[in-house]
Design an enzyme around this catalytic site. Structure first.
Site, PDB file in Angstrom:
ATOM      1  CG  HIS A   6      -1.779  -1.174   1.399  1.00 23.96           C
ATOM      2  ND1 HIS A   6      -2.265  -1.610   2.620  1.00 23.96           N
ATOM      3  CD2 HIS A   6      -2.259  -2.045   0.481  1.00 23.96           C
ATOM      4  CE1 HIS A   6      -2.994  -2.687   2.453  1.00 23.96           C
ATOM      5  NE2 HIS A   6      -3.006  -2.986   1.164  1.00 23.96           N
TER       6      HIS A   6
HETATM    7  P1  FAD Z   1      -1.968   1.662 -10.338  1.00 24.68           P
HETATM    8  O1  FAD Z   1      -3.217   0.865 -10.234  1.00 24.68           O
HETATM    9  O2  FAD Z   1      -0.682   0.972 -10.042  1.00 24.68           O
HETATM   10  O3  FAD Z   1      -1.963   2.284 -11.791  1.00 24.68           O
HETATM   11  C1  FAD Z   1      -0.863   2.942 -12.364  1.00 24.68           C
HETATM   12  C2  FAD Z   1      -0.870   2.640 -13.861  1.00 24.68           C
HETATM   13  O4  FAD Z   1       0.009   3.539 -14.519  1.00 24.68           O
HETATM   14  C3  FAD Z   1      -0.405   1.231 -14.189  1.00 24.68           C
HETATM   15  O5  FAD Z   1      -1.330   0.600 -15.037  1.00 24.68           O
HETATM   16  C4  FAD Z   1       0.939   1.453 -14.858  1.00 24.68           C
HETATM   17  O6  FAD Z   1       1.295   0.468 -15.813  1.00 24.68           O
HETATM   18  C5  FAD Z   1       0.742   2.813 -15.495  1.00 24.68           C
HETATM   19  N1  FAD Z   1       2.007   3.516 -15.707  1.00 24.68           N
HETATM   20  C6  FAD Z   1       2.997   3.719 -14.809  1.00 24.68           C
HETATM   21  N2  FAD Z   1       4.004   4.410 -15.366  1.00 24.68           N
HETATM   22  C7  FAD Z   1       3.643   4.653 -16.647  1.00 24.68           C
HETATM   23  C8  FAD Z   1       4.264   5.344 -17.722  1.00 24.68           C
HETATM   24  N3  FAD Z   1       5.462   5.924 -17.597  1.00 24.68           N
HETATM   25  N4  FAD Z   1       3.612   5.396 -18.926  1.00 24.68           N
HETATM   26  C9  FAD Z   1       2.386   4.844 -19.076  1.00 24.68           C
HETATM   27  N5  FAD Z   1       1.747   4.172 -18.068  1.00 24.68           N
HETATM   28  C10 FAD Z   1       2.370   4.086 -16.874  1.00 24.68           C
HETATM   29  N6  FAD Z   1      -5.355  -2.603  -2.125  1.00 24.68           N
HETATM   30  C11 FAD Z   1      -6.506  -2.950  -1.531  1.00 24.68           C
HETATM   31  O7  FAD Z   1      -7.325  -2.079  -1.224  1.00 24.68           O
HETATM   32  N7  FAD Z   1      -6.802  -4.243  -1.231  1.00 24.68           N
HETATM   33  C12 FAD Z   1      -5.916  -5.249  -1.481  1.00 24.68           C
HETATM   34  O8  FAD Z   1      -6.232  -6.411  -1.219  1.00 24.68           O
HETATM   35  C13 FAD Z   1      -4.685  -4.915  -2.077  1.00 24.68           C
HETATM   36  N8  FAD Z   1      -3.739  -5.862  -2.309  1.00 24.68           N
HETATM   37  C14 FAD Z   1      -2.655  -5.545  -3.066  1.00 24.68           C
HETATM   38  C15 FAD Z   1      -1.785  -6.570  -3.466  1.00 24.68           C
HETATM   39  C16 FAD Z   1      -0.759  -6.304  -4.381  1.00 24.68           C
HETATM   40  C17 FAD Z   1       0.160  -7.398  -4.803  1.00 24.68           C
HETATM   41  C18 FAD Z   1      -0.585  -4.978  -4.884  1.00 24.68           C
HETATM   42  C19 FAD Z   1       0.493  -4.665  -5.904  1.00 24.68           C
HETATM   43  C20 FAD Z   1      -1.404  -3.952  -4.453  1.00 24.68           C
HETATM   44  C21 FAD Z   1      -2.439  -4.218  -3.544  1.00 24.68           C
HETATM   45  N9  FAD Z   1      -3.319  -3.229  -3.122  1.00 24.68           N
HETATM   46  C22 FAD Z   1      -4.456  -3.556  -2.439  1.00 24.68           C
HETATM   47  C23 FAD Z   1      -3.067  -1.801  -3.429  1.00 24.68           C
HETATM   48  C24 FAD Z   1      -3.859  -1.272  -4.621  1.00 24.68           C
HETATM   49  O9  FAD Z   1      -3.915  -2.203  -5.660  1.00 24.68           O
HETATM   50  C25 FAD Z   1      -3.211   0.028  -5.111  1.00 24.68           C
HETATM   51  O10 FAD Z   1      -3.107   0.935  -4.040  1.00 24.68           O
HETATM   52  C26 FAD Z   1      -3.986   0.708  -6.220  1.00 24.68           C
HETATM   53  O11 FAD Z   1      -4.254  -0.195  -7.273  1.00 24.68           O
HETATM   54  C27 FAD Z   1      -3.195   1.915  -6.737  1.00 24.68           C
HETATM   55  O12 FAD Z   1      -3.913   2.523  -7.770  1.00 24.68           O
HETATM   56  P2  FAD Z   1      -3.233   3.667  -8.650  1.00 24.68           P
HETATM   57  O13 FAD Z   1      -4.263   4.083  -9.624  1.00 24.68           O
HETATM   58  O14 FAD Z   1      -2.624   4.670  -7.759  1.00 24.68           O
HETATM   59  O15 FAD Z   1      -2.008   2.941  -9.383  1.00 24.68           O
END
Ligand code: FAD
Length: 511
Positions: free
Chosen positions: A452
């Site tokens: 997280h």
């Molecule tokens: P992300 O969902 O990571 O999205 C970022 C996106 O940007 C990605 O698709 C990436 O490929 C893209 N990107 C990055 N850099 C670039 C670039 N330079 N050019 C183009 N695209 C790019 N949370 C919960 O609430 N419950 C859970 O059970 C839970 N378990 C987890 C288990 C794991 C293994 C992981 C990894 C996370 C878990 N989380 C959980 C946390 C949760 O998934 C994340 O906090 C959340 O998905 C983050 O969302 P975000 O939109 O900030 O980033």
């Protein structure tokens, strides 16, 4: 070089980006682009809930890692992050926990805006959710994301652990998404018909993708922002190995807690010394970008050998979280300090050898509000340069003391009558580990990320904040940040539900 122009460009097709693309393109007059470095989620294992711990490291994982952590026996911690449409919601463990209302009061205070209080975010939570128990004042019933509270599928050893909590006076909750969080309940899961539902599955449905005003570009990596004066005029990207520029009137970064500050740094925003060392010209000194990095850790784990066979999980292994007040585990009110989780098999860090599954179960234990703060930084000017990720795990007395208490609480639950039919013996840390020094040593070797990381572009109204209460980047006229990086202080539980609510709330302001 090709140029594409849109009204709004959302960078990152992960959890927040999927919400934004769907909600912002509801206005048919707005041309929206969603740009994602990864491809479509084609691996069938992504959809299988019980596979989540085993799909990390595949080619749709950015597979970051921390620098060695002095607080955790100098271990390097792998940090998986999704590189695929759906982002980290394609890798995550599917637990849906909003957090405690007091968690969000801190955000409202930091920004001076009630929009980020629990009540301010509640419409966003409700709008995102389709709760299996139906709509109510506190649960969304017709949103895109299924939130499923399992019943008979919950593992018998998990039921015994919930009963053990009850025996110890821990409040029993109907689920984790009401205003009270102290207590125990089976986890609410983002699963439908036995399959993971990622944010992209939920929001980027066929109907949404068919909108003529939404363009989803996968396989497009954003290297840096192209800037003219106070405006982002474009995004320097590679697509199929070719350099291109994508332009938009408004740019929204949703690349997540790790990638968003790195993208800003590659574009010349950050600590001048860090940028100089990495070979990047500093455009604007913003040393706070990448600071305030924090994460939940879990001790893996308080493991027991079982006296009877533990049936395999029908869910995602870690089936119930228990949120507790460290001073009094029977306390129902207030924000929790510690969390336990019941796993239906042996769950250990790489420091230990796991016994074979089938005759073991584990209580994970952790601290809900760690005070350790680290940072991340670019290691070079390019997207492929390995970043420096230092979450400064277990660097405060608060975190170390509360972790000891969390292990103690796990052991209290583990020695309850309700678990006598299951408990043969404690395997880890083992009955010999009792002194503070022994316990600290065990915790340092046992902790793993709860996945997280947040806080690296925090929202706030002070000079060090990276975005303001509108999530507008303080430094460029047409750039916003909407992802887990804006979270100023972590919620009590997993952060995915809050990330979706942040994106819903931001989009509601743009209708
Ligand atoms: P992300 O969902 O990571 O999205 C970022 C996106 O940007 C990605 O698709 C990436 O490929 C893209 N990107 C990055 N850099 C670039 C670039 N330079 N050019 C183009 N695209 C790019 N949370 C919960 O609430 N419950 C859970 O059970 C839970 N378990 C987890 C288990 C794991 C293994 C992981 C990894 C996370 C878990 N989380 C959980 C946390 C949760 O998934 C994340 O906090 C959340 O998905 C983050 O969302 P975000 O939109 O900030 O980033």
């Amino acid at each position: 070089m090709t140029a594409h122009h849109f009204d709004v460009v959302v960078v990152g097709g992960g959890s927040a980006g999927s919400v934004l693309a769907a909600r912002l393109s509801e206005n048919a007059d707005r041309q929206v682009a969603l740009i994602e470095a990864g491809g479509a989620p084609t691996d069938p294992d992504i959809a299988k809930p019980a596979m989540w711990p085993f799909i990390q490291g595949r080619d749709y994982d950015w597979a970051y890692e921390t620098v060695p952590q002095p607080g955790t026996a100098n271990r390097i911690h792998p940090w998986p992050r999704g590189r695929v449409l759906g982002g980290s919601s394609c890798l995550h463990a599917m637990a849906h926990v909003r957090g405690h209302p007091d968690d969000f009061a801190v955000w409202a205070e930091a920004t001076g805006s009630d929009r980020w209080s629990y009540d301010g975010l509640l419409p966003g939570f409700l709008h995102s959710e389709r709760f299996s128990g139906g709509a109510s004042e506190s649960h969304g019933g017709d949103g895109p994301l299924p939130v499923w509270l399992p019943g008979e599928e919950v593992n018998p050893v998990v039921r015994a652990y919930i009963a053990a909590g009850h025996e110890r006076g821990v409040p029993t909750l109907p689920d984790h998404n009401g205003r009270n969080l102290n207590g125990t309940s089976p986890n609410s899961l983002t699963i439908r018909d036995g399959k993971r539902v990622s944010a992209a599955d939920a929001y980027l449905t066929d109907d949404v993708r068919a909108r003529p005003n939404l363009t989803i570009l996968t396989g497009v990596s954003v290297h840096r922002l192209v800037i003219d004066g106070n405006r982002v005029t474009g995004l320097a990207v590679t697509r199929d190995g070719r350099d291109e520029t994508i332009t938009g009137d408004e740019i929204i970064l949703s690349t997540g807690s790790v990638a968003t500050p790195l993208l800003l740094m590659r574009s010349g925003f950050g600590d001048p010394d860090v940028l100089r060392r990495a070979g990047v010209d500093c455009r604007l000194s913003r040393p706070a970008i990448g600071q305030n990095l924090h994460d939940h850790l879990l001790g893996a784990g308080n493991v027991y050998r079982s006296s009877q066979a533990v049936p395999p999980t029908k869910l995602q292994h870690s089936e119930s979280l228990m949120y507790l007040n460290a001073a009094d585990i029977t306390e129902a009110k207030g924000v929790p300090d510690i969390v336990l989780g019941c796993v239906t098999g042996p769950s250990v860090s790489e420091s230990f050898s796991a016994v074979a599954p089938g005759f073991a179960y584990t209580f994970l234990f952790g601290v809900t509000h760690p005070t350790s703060r680290g940072y991340l930084a670019i290691g070079g000017p390019d997207l492929d340069d390995k970043p420096v990720i230092d979450p400064a795990y277990l660097q405060t007395d608060h975190d170390r003391t509360t972790f000891r208490r969390a292990l103690e609480a796990a052991r209290e639950i583990g020695s309850s009558q309700a678990l006598t039919a299951w408990k043969a013996e404690e395997l880890l840390p083992g009955p010999g580990v009792r002194t503070t020094a022994e316990i600290d040593d065990f915790i340092a070797r046992a902790v793993i990320t709860h996945h997280h990381p947040v806080g690296t572009c925090r929202m706030g109204r002070d000079a060090g904040a990276i975005v303001d209460a509108d999530l507008h980047f303080n430094g460029l006229d047409n750039l916003s940040i909407v992802d887990a990086s804006v979270i100023p202080t972590i919620t009590s539980g997993p952060v995915h539900a809050a990330v979706l609510a942040i994106a819903e709330t931001f989009a509601a302001g743009r209708r």
